[in-house]
Structures are given as C-alpha cells and as structure tokens.
Scaffold this motif. Structure first.
Motif, PDB file in Angstrom:
ATOM      1  N   ALA A  36       0.823  -1.212   0.000  1.00 18.92           N
ATOM      2  CA  ALA A  36       0.000   0.000   0.000  1.00 18.92           C
ATOM      3  C   ALA A  36       0.858   1.263   0.000  1.00 18.92           C
ATOM      4  N   ALA A  37       2.000   1.228   0.677  1.00 17.57           N
ATOM      5  CA  ALA A  37       2.925   2.365   0.726  1.00 17.57           C
ATOM      6  C   ALA A  37       2.191   3.666   1.043  1.00 17.57           C
ATOM      7  N   LEU A  38       1.378   3.630   2.095  1.00 21.25           N
ATOM      8  CA  LEU A  38       0.558   4.783   2.459  1.00 21.25           C
ATOM      9  C   LEU A  38       1.347   5.852   3.194  1.00 21.25           C
ATOM     10  N   ASP A  39       0.925   7.070   2.960  1.00 22.17           N
ATOM     11  CA  ASP A  39       1.379   8.190   3.780  1.00 22.17           C
ATOM     12  C   ASP A  39       0.308   8.554   4.800  1.00 22.17           C
ATOM     13  N   HIS A  40      -0.964   8.335   4.418  1.00 20.40           N
ATOM     14  CA  HIS A  40      -2.082   8.670   5.303  1.00 20.40           C
ATOM     15  C   HIS A  40      -3.243   7.729   5.025  1.00 20.40           C
ATOM     16  N   TRP A  41      -4.057   7.524   6.061  1.00 19.93           N
ATOM     17  CA  TRP A  41      -5.311   6.800   5.915  1.00 19.93           C
ATOM     18  C   TRP A  41      -6.372   7.618   6.620  1.00 19.93           C
ATOM     19  N   PHE A  42      -7.279   8.189   5.855  1.00 22.39           N
ATOM     20  CA  PHE A  42      -8.353   8.998   6.396  1.00 22.39           C
ATOM     21  C   PHE A  42      -9.668   8.232   6.294  1.00 22.39           C
ATOM     22  N   LYS A  43      -9.943   7.415   7.297  1.00 22.71           N
ATOM     23  CA  LYS A  43     -11.186   6.636   7.318  1.00 22.71           C
ATOM     24  C   LYS A  43     -12.404   7.554   7.362  1.00 22.71           C
ATOM     25  N   GLY A  44     -12.249   8.666   8.077  1.00 26.04           N
ATOM     26  CA  GLY A  44     -13.378   9.566   8.290  1.00 26.04           C
ATOM     27  C   GLY A  44     -13.827  10.344   7.069  1.00 26.04           C
ATOM     28  N   VAL A  45     -13.051  10.332   5.985  1.00 23.63           N
ATOM     29  CA  VAL A  45     -13.509  10.997   4.756  1.00 23.63           C
ATOM     30  C   VAL A  45     -14.279  10.030   3.866  1.00 23.63           C
ATOM     31  N   ALA A  46     -14.277   8.773   4.225  1.00 23.96           N
ATOM     32  CA  ALA A  46     -15.021   7.760   3.464  1.00 23.96           C
ATOM     33  C   ALA A  46     -16.518   7.912   3.748  1.00 23.96           C
ATOM     34  N   PRO A  47     -17.352   7.413   2.873  1.00 19.90           N
ATOM     35  CA  PRO A  47     -18.800   7.455   3.140  1.00 19.90           C
ATOM     36  C   PRO A  47     -19.124   6.706   4.430  1.00 19.90           C
ATOM     37  N   SER A  48     -20.180   7.145   5.098  1.00 17.94           N
ATOM     38  CA  SER A  48     -20.628   6.463   6.311  1.00 17.94           C
ATOM     39  C   SER A  48     -20.948   5.005   5.980  1.00 17.94           C
ATOM     40  N   ASP A  49     -20.901   4.163   6.998  1.00 18.01           N
ATOM     41  CA  ASP A  49     -21.241   2.754   6.789  1.00 18.01           C
ATOM     42  C   ASP A  49     -22.646   2.619   6.206  1.00 18.01           C
ATOM     43  N   GLU A  50     -23.569   3.418   6.723  1.00 24.27           N
ATOM     44  CA  GLU A  50     -24.951   3.363   6.240  1.00 24.27           C
ATOM     45  C   GLU A  50     -25.019   3.681   4.742  1.00 24.27           C
ATOM     46  N   LEU A  51     -24.342   4.744   4.328  1.00 32.81           N
ATOM     47  CA  LEU A  51     -24.368   5.140   2.915  1.00 32.81           C
ATOM     48  C   LEU A  51     -23.649   4.115   2.049  1.00 32.81           C
ATOM     49  N   ARG A  52     -22.517   3.639   2.524  1.00 35.29           N
ATOM     50  CA  ARG A  52     -21.735   2.656   1.767  1.00 35.29           C
ATOM     51  C   ARG A  52     -22.556   1.384   1.536  1.00 35.29           C
ATOM     52  N   LYS A  53     -23.235   0.911   2.570  1.00 36.13           N
ATOM     53  CA  LYS A  53     -24.037  -0.307   2.444  1.00 36.13           C
ATOM     54  C   LYS A  53     -25.245  -0.074   1.538  1.00 36.13           C
ATOM     55  N   TRP A  54     -25.877   1.091   1.645  1.00 40.79           N
ATOM     56  CA  TRP A  54     -27.011   1.409   0.790  1.00 40.79           C
ATOM     57  C   TRP A  54     -26.589   1.405  -0.679  1.00 40.79           C
ATOM     58  N   PHE A  55     -25.458   2.030  -0.987  1.00 43.77           N
ATOM     59  CA  PHE A  55     -24.966   2.131  -2.359  1.00 43.77           C
ATOM     60  C   PHE A  55     -24.644   0.754  -2.927  1.00 43.77           C
ATOM     61  N   GLY A  56     -23.902  -0.043  -2.185  1.00 43.21           N
ATOM     62  CA  GLY A  56     -23.563  -1.389  -2.622  1.00 43.21           C
ATOM     63  C   GLY A  56     -22.877  -1.446  -3.975  1.00 43.21           C
ATOM     64  N   HIS A  57     -22.238  -0.366  -4.383  1.00 41.23           N
ATOM     65  CA  HIS A  57     -21.535  -0.268  -5.674  1.00 41.23           C
ATOM     66  C   HIS A  57     -22.463  -0.518  -6.863  1.00 41.23           C
ATOM     67  N   ASP A  58     -23.731  -0.118  -6.705  1.00 42.34           N
ATOM     68  CA  ASP A  58     -24.717  -0.237  -7.775  1.00 42.34           C
ATOM     69  C   ASP A  58     -24.635   1.027  -8.634  1.00 42.34           C
ATOM     70  N   PRO A  59     -24.144   0.922  -9.885  1.00 45.78           N
ATOM     71  CA  PRO A  59     -24.002   2.110 -10.735  1.00 45.78           C
ATOM     72  C   PRO A  59     -25.300   2.904 -10.906  1.00 45.78           C
ATOM     73  N   GLU A  60     -26.447   2.225 -10.839  1.00 49.15           N
ATOM     74  CA  GLU A  60     -27.724   2.928 -10.979  1.00 49.15           C
ATOM     75  C   GLU A  60     -27.990   3.867  -9.800  1.00 49.15           C
ATOM     76  N   LYS A  61     -27.362   3.615  -8.659  1.00 47.70           N
ATOM     77  CA  LYS A  61     -27.540   4.458  -7.480  1.00 47.70           C
ATOM     78  C   LYS A  61     -26.435   5.515  -7.351  1.00 47.70           C
ATOM     79  N   PHE A  62     -25.521   5.542  -8.305  1.00 46.37           N
ATOM     80  CA  PHE A  62     -24.330   6.381  -8.142  1.00 46.37           C
ATOM     81  C   PHE A  62     -24.640   7.866  -8.004  1.00 46.37           C
ATOM     82  N   ASP A  63     -25.522   8.401  -8.821  1.00 44.98           N
ATOM     83  CA  ASP A  63     -25.811   9.840  -8.737  1.00 44.98           C
ATOM     84  C   ASP A  63     -26.353  10.218  -7.360  1.00 44.98           C
TER      85      ASP A  63
END
Length: 122
Positions: A36-63
């Motif tokens: 990974a060779a990371l300099d930083h990991w910002f977990k808090g800038v990621a979508p909330s668990d609720e939003l991430r699970k709702w999206f489920g990487h479904d392109p139709e829900k992307f907008d």
C-alpha cells in the motif's frame, strides 16, 4: 492545491503518486501495508457505513450516492476532511487510493470532484 490523482490501491505505487492517501473506511482485504505504501489513511472521509451499504456499488444508485456523500463531506462529522485539506496544502501531488473494482462509480471519484470544487478551502 496539490495535483490530485486517484488509483486503486491494488495497483503498484507510481513515481508521480506524491502523498498516497487511502480514502476507504475499511482496510482492503489481502493488501499488505508494504504494498500500500501509504502516507495517510483517512477513514473519516469515506462514506458512512450506512451510505456505503445502501450504495452497494450499484451504478444505478451512483448519482444519488454522490449527492449524499457530498453532503457528508460538507458536514465533516469526523473532522478528517479538514485534516485532509491541511495535508493537501503541504504537498505538490497526492493520490487518493480506493479499493472498489468499478473505477468510475466509487467514493474516490466523488471525493476528487468535491475537493476540486472546494479548492479555495486549502
């Protein structure tokens, strides 16, 4: 503002990556910290668990996902968006890393766009 790029974390690090910043809430399964060779990991800038699970990487829900995620970024509940902006002020180049297989419909794409829209903040 730093030059910003996005890449899948599973790709090898490149010379021009600059600061490598993981923007996923979960550590990518099967990826070693050395690779990974990371300099930083910002977990808090990621979508909330609720939003991430709702999206489920479904392109139709992307907008709708992008709209809701941008709202979360505006709220900056964790304070990590402000910290990310501080990091970006201090580097010439940065790469936002994500693990999604879909290179067009993921949180890093939305975050990159949001950061470009908020350049004046850093």
């Amino acid at each position: 503002m730093a030059r910003l790029h996005i890449h899948r974390i599973r790709e090898d690090a490149a010379q021009d990556d600059g600061a490598r910043i993981l923007v996923d809430r979960l550590w990518p399964r099967g990826v070693s910290k050395d690779h990974a060779a990371l300099d930083h990991w910002f977990k808090g800038v990621a979508p909330s668990d609720e939003l991430r699970k709702w999206f489920g990487h479904d392109p139709e829900k992307f907008d709708r996902f992008a709209q809701r995620y941008r709202e979360e970024l505006d709220e900056d509940a964790s304070g990590e968006v402000a910290e990310l902006k501080r990091v970006l002020r201090d580097v010439d180049s940065a790469t936002l890393l994500y693990d999604a297989k879909d290179e067009e419909h993921n949180n890093a794409v939305v975050l990159l766009d949001w950061l470009r829209d908020h350049r004046s903040g850093f």
